[in-house]
Design a protein around this motif. Structure first.
Motif, PDB file in Angstrom:
ATOM      1  N   TYR A 112       0.761  -1.522   0.024  1.00 30.80           N
ATOM      2  CA  TYR A 112       0.338   0.093   0.218  1.00 30.80           C
ATOM      3  C   TYR A 112       0.654   1.247  -0.042  1.00 30.80           C
ATOM      4  CZ  TYR A 112      -3.068  -3.225   1.489  1.00 30.80           C
ATOM      5  OH  TYR A 112      -3.979  -4.610   1.321  1.00 30.80           O
ATOM      6  N   ILE A 113       0.687   2.399  -0.545  1.00 27.82           N
ATOM      7  CA  ILE A 113       1.313   3.616  -0.716  1.00 27.82           C
ATOM      8  C   ILE A 113      -0.036   4.456   0.455  1.00 27.82           C
ATOM      9  CG2 ILE A 113       0.856   3.728  -2.661  1.00 27.82           C
ATOM     10  CD1 ILE A 113       3.613   5.281  -2.390  1.00 27.82           C
ATOM     11  N   MET A 114       0.249   5.898   1.068  1.00 26.17           N
ATOM     12  CA  MET A 114      -0.678   6.883   1.056  1.00 26.17           C
ATOM     13  C   MET A 114      -0.407   8.474   0.116  1.00 26.17           C
ATOM     14  SD  MET A 114      -2.513   6.624   4.595  1.00 26.17           S
ATOM     15  CE  MET A 114      -4.032   7.672   4.424  1.00 26.17           C
ATOM     16  N   SER A 115      -1.036   9.112  -0.985  1.00 26.36           N
ATOM     17  CA  SER A 115      -0.321   9.993  -1.126  1.00 26.36           C
ATOM     18  C   SER A 115      -1.771  11.087  -1.690  1.00 26.36           C
ATOM     19  CB  SER A 115      -0.155   9.597  -2.914  1.00 26.36           C
ATOM     20  OG  SER A 115       0.770  10.292  -3.481  1.00 26.36           O
ATOM     21  N   GLY A 116      -0.850  12.234  -1.743  1.00 29.26           N
ATOM     22  CA  GLY A 116      -2.129  13.560  -2.275  1.00 29.26           C
ATOM     23  C   GLY A 116      -1.534  13.300  -3.695  1.00 29.26           C
ATOM     24  N   GLU A 117      -0.794  12.671  -4.585  1.00 33.40           N
ATOM     25  CA  GLU A 117      -0.546  12.931  -5.840  1.00 33.40           C
ATOM     26  C   GLU A 117      -1.845  12.561  -7.355  1.00 33.40           C
ATOM     27  OE1 GLU A 117       1.574  14.596  -7.247  1.00 33.40           O
ATOM     28  OE2 GLU A 117       2.264  15.147  -4.608  1.00 33.40           O
ATOM     29  N   LYS A 118      -2.728  12.678  -7.462  1.00 29.08           N
ATOM     30  CA  LYS A 118      -3.040  12.043  -8.701  1.00 29.08           C
ATOM     31  C   LYS A 118      -2.436  11.343  -9.646  1.00 29.08           C
ATOM     32  CE  LYS A 118      -7.297  14.799  -6.381  1.00 29.08           C
ATOM     33  NZ  LYS A 118      -7.908  13.787  -5.570  1.00 29.08           N
ATOM     34  N   GLY A 119      -2.382  10.373 -10.088  1.00 27.23           N
ATOM     35  CA  GLY A 119      -1.854   9.616 -11.255  1.00 27.23           C
ATOM     36  C   GLY A 119      -0.510   9.733 -10.982  1.00 27.23           C
ATOM     37  N   LEU A 120       0.115   9.268 -10.103  1.00 32.29           N
ATOM     38  CA  LEU A 120       1.118   8.973  -9.942  1.00 32.29           C
ATOM     39  C   LEU A 120       1.644   7.900  -9.796  1.00 32.29           C
ATOM     40  CD1 LEU A 120       4.724   9.779  -9.855  1.00 32.29           C
ATOM     41  CD2 LEU A 120       4.382  10.014  -7.414  1.00 32.29           C
ATOM     42  N   TYR A 121       1.061   7.613  -8.677  1.00 33.56           N
ATOM     43  CA  TYR A 121       1.491   5.854  -8.486  1.00 33.56           C
ATOM     44  C   TYR A 121       0.090   4.907  -9.799  1.00 33.56           C
ATOM     45  CZ  TYR A 121       3.575   7.498  -5.386  1.00 33.56           C
ATOM     46  OH  TYR A 121       4.909   8.136  -4.618  1.00 33.56           O
ATOM     47  N   GLU A 122      -0.712   5.024 -10.206  1.00 32.97           N
ATOM     48  CA  GLU A 122      -2.014   4.438 -10.237  1.00 32.97           C
ATOM     49  C   GLU A 122      -0.766   3.862 -12.067  1.00 32.97           C
ATOM     50  OE1 GLU A 122      -4.853   7.265  -9.222  1.00 32.97           O
ATOM     51  OE2 GLU A 122      -2.497   7.275  -9.530  1.00 32.97           O
ATOM     52  N   LYS A 123       0.052   4.949 -12.171  1.00 29.51           N
ATOM     53  CA  LYS A 123       0.781   5.124 -13.637  1.00 29.51           C
ATOM     54  C   LYS A 123       1.754   3.509 -13.079  1.00 29.51           C
ATOM     55  CE  LYS A 123       4.362   8.502 -12.957  1.00 29.51           C
ATOM     56  NZ  LYS A 123       4.864   9.665 -13.514  1.00 29.51           N
ATOM     57  N   TYR A 124       2.411   3.210 -11.847  1.00 27.86           N
ATOM     58  CA  TYR A 124       3.228   1.965 -11.617  1.00 27.86           C
ATOM     59  C   TYR A 124       2.387   0.611 -11.700  1.00 27.86           C
ATOM     60  CZ  TYR A 124       6.088   5.677 -11.045  1.00 27.86           C
ATOM     61  OH  TYR A 124       6.954   7.332 -10.894  1.00 27.86           O
ATOM     62  N   GLY A 125       0.925   0.995 -11.761  1.00 25.65           N
ATOM     63  CA  GLY A 125       0.458  -0.234 -11.344  1.00 25.65           C
ATOM     64  C   GLY A 125      -0.631  -0.782  -9.844  1.00 25.65           C
ATOM     65  N   PHE A 126      -0.812   0.585  -9.446  1.00 26.28           N
ATOM     66  CA  PHE A 126      -1.417   1.013  -8.218  1.00 26.28           C
ATOM     67  C   PHE A 126      -3.171   1.163  -8.480  1.00 26.28           C
ATOM     68  CE2 PHE A 126       2.738   0.962  -6.483  1.00 26.28           C
ATOM     69  CZ  PHE A 126       2.434   0.740  -5.224  1.00 26.28           C
ATOM     70  N   SER A 127      -3.586   0.926  -7.102  1.00 30.90           N
ATOM     71  CA  SER A 127      -4.969   1.082  -7.781  1.00 30.90           C
ATOM     72  C   SER A 127      -6.242   1.750  -6.196  1.00 30.90           C
ATOM     73  CB  SER A 127      -6.224  -0.053  -7.757  1.00 30.90           C
ATOM     74  OG  SER A 127      -5.777  -0.739  -8.408  1.00 30.90           O
ATOM     75  N   TYR A 128      -6.766   2.987  -6.431  1.00 29.77           N
ATOM     76  CA  TYR A 128      -6.949   3.737  -5.947  1.00 29.77           C
ATOM     77  C   TYR A 128      -8.235   3.007  -4.657  1.00 29.77           C
ATOM     78  CZ  TYR A 128      -9.668   7.689  -3.666  1.00 29.77           C
ATOM     79  OH  TYR A 128     -10.787   8.112  -2.611  1.00 29.77           O
ATOM     80  N   MET A 129      -8.218   3.397  -3.373  1.00 31.42           N
ATOM     81  CA  MET A 129      -8.749   2.523  -2.797  1.00 31.42           C
ATOM     82  C   MET A 129     -10.265   3.481  -1.579  1.00 31.42           C
ATOM     83  SD  MET A 129      -6.265  -0.285  -0.395  1.00 31.42           S
ATOM     84  CE  MET A 129      -8.278  -0.544   0.604  1.00 31.42           C
ATOM     85  N   GLY A 130      -9.534   4.737  -2.063  1.00 29.65           N
ATOM     86  CA  GLY A 130     -10.042   5.599  -1.176  1.00 29.65           C
ATOM     87  C   GLY A 130      -9.746   6.554  -0.270  1.00 29.65           C
ATOM     88  N   ASP A 131     -10.016   6.937   0.426  1.00 29.53           N
ATOM     89  CA  ASP A 131      -9.488   8.389   1.347  1.00 29.53           C
ATOM     90  C   ASP A 131      -9.589   7.934   2.753  1.00 29.53           C
ATOM     91  OD1 ASP A 131      -8.920   9.869  -0.885  1.00 29.53           O
ATOM     92  OD2 ASP A 131     -10.813  11.377  -0.266  1.00 29.53           O
ATOM     93  N   PHE A 132      -8.417   8.218   3.555  1.00 30.77           N
ATOM     94  CA  PHE A 132      -8.297   7.080   4.800  1.00 30.77           C
ATOM     95  C   PHE A 132      -7.359   7.962   5.435  1.00 30.77           C
ATOM     96  CE2 PHE A 132      -9.114   3.747   1.941  1.00 30.77           C
ATOM     97  CZ  PHE A 132      -9.624   2.559   2.843  1.00 30.77           C
ATOM     98  N   GLU A 133      -8.115   8.038   6.771  1.00 26.76           N
ATOM     99  CA  GLU A 133      -7.523   9.160   8.402  1.00 26.76           C
ATOM    100  C   GLU A 133      -5.569   8.726   7.864  1.00 26.76           C
ATOM    101  OE1 GLU A 133      -9.368   8.943  10.885  1.00 26.76           O
ATOM    102  OE2 GLU A 133     -11.443   8.653  10.127  1.00 26.76           O
ATOM    103  N   SER A 134      -5.207   9.681   8.625  1.00 24.69           N
ATOM    104  CA  SER A 134      -3.868   9.636   8.540  1.00 24.69           C
ATOM    105  C   SER A 134      -3.479   9.760  10.013  1.00 24.69           C
ATOM    106  CB  SER A 134      -2.878  10.701   7.663  1.00 24.69           C
ATOM    107  OG  SER A 134      -2.567  11.607   8.255  1.00 24.69           O
ATOM    108  N   ILE A 135      -2.155   9.918  10.488  1.00 26.73           N
ATOM    109  CA  ILE A 135      -2.085  10.169  11.573  1.00 26.73           C
ATOM    110  C   ILE A 135      -1.755  11.554  11.953  1.00 26.73           C
ATOM    111  CG2 ILE A 135      -0.749   7.841  12.685  1.00 26.73           C
ATOM    112  CD1 ILE A 135       1.982   8.882  11.693  1.00 26.73           C
ATOM    113  N   TYR A 136      -1.051  11.653  11.274  1.00 29.23           N
ATOM    114  CA  TYR A 136      -1.794  13.706  11.301  1.00 29.23           C
ATOM    115  C   TYR A 136      -2.414  14.205  11.413  1.00 29.23           C
ATOM    116  CZ  TYR A 136       3.667  11.677   9.358  1.00 29.23           C
ATOM    117  OH  TYR A 136       3.995  11.963   9.313  1.00 29.23           O
TER     118      TYR A 136
END
Length: 147
Positions: A112-136
């Motif tokens: 898994y990876i959390m990111s604010g970037e749109k379209g960046l990790y999808e090009k590496y094969g990642f799929s968006y799961m949703g918005d999740f709470e962070s520790i911040y």
């Protein structure tokens, strides 16, 4: 270009921490602090890319990264950074591939990876799961890839 999979006993650990501390991204200082405080568990790793024996990028694989611990997803890629002078060389992609290979060798079938970037990790094969709470305290996008 060399990609190193490191623990705190690796010869390039401190050089990577120093690079992270001085990089242009504020989170680099936090990573350097974690590295120097021996924060990482036995299986967790820091990945660093070196060119001509100098660090040019880094990322981590750890249990939760910034994902709120209440969620069952693990492991997470975190702290993905490539120095501005070395961007455009697909270094992030190569680091992520190294992380995925390592994760597979220790028994994981998803990463898994959390990111604010749109379209960046999808090009590496990642799929968006949703918005999740962070520790911040806020929310960020969570992505997954099967390996």
């Amino acid at each position: 270009m060399e990609i190193y999979t490191m623990t705190n006993t690796h010869e390039k650990w401190e050089k990577t921490a120093a690079f992270a501390e001085k990089c242009s991204w504020g989170a680099g200082k936090y990573l350097a602090e974690l590295m120097r405080k021996d924060f990482f568990k036995d299986w967790e790793r820091v990945f660093a890319v070196f060119e001509a024996d100098e660090p040019v990028g880094f990322c981590t694989l750890n249990e939760k990264d910034e994902l709120d611990p209440k969620y069952p997803y693990t492991p997470l890629i975190g702290f993905v950074f490539v120095d501005e002078l070395h961007r455009g060389k697909r270094i992030s992609e190569k680091m992520i591939k190294a992380v995925l290979e390592y994760a597979k060798t220790i028994g994981y079938d998803k990463v898994y990876i959390m990111s604010g970037e749109k379209g960046l990790y999808e090009k590496y094969g990642f799929s968006y799961m949703g918005d999740f709470e962070s520790i911040y305290g806020g929310k960020d996008q969570l992505f997954v890839i099967s390996i």
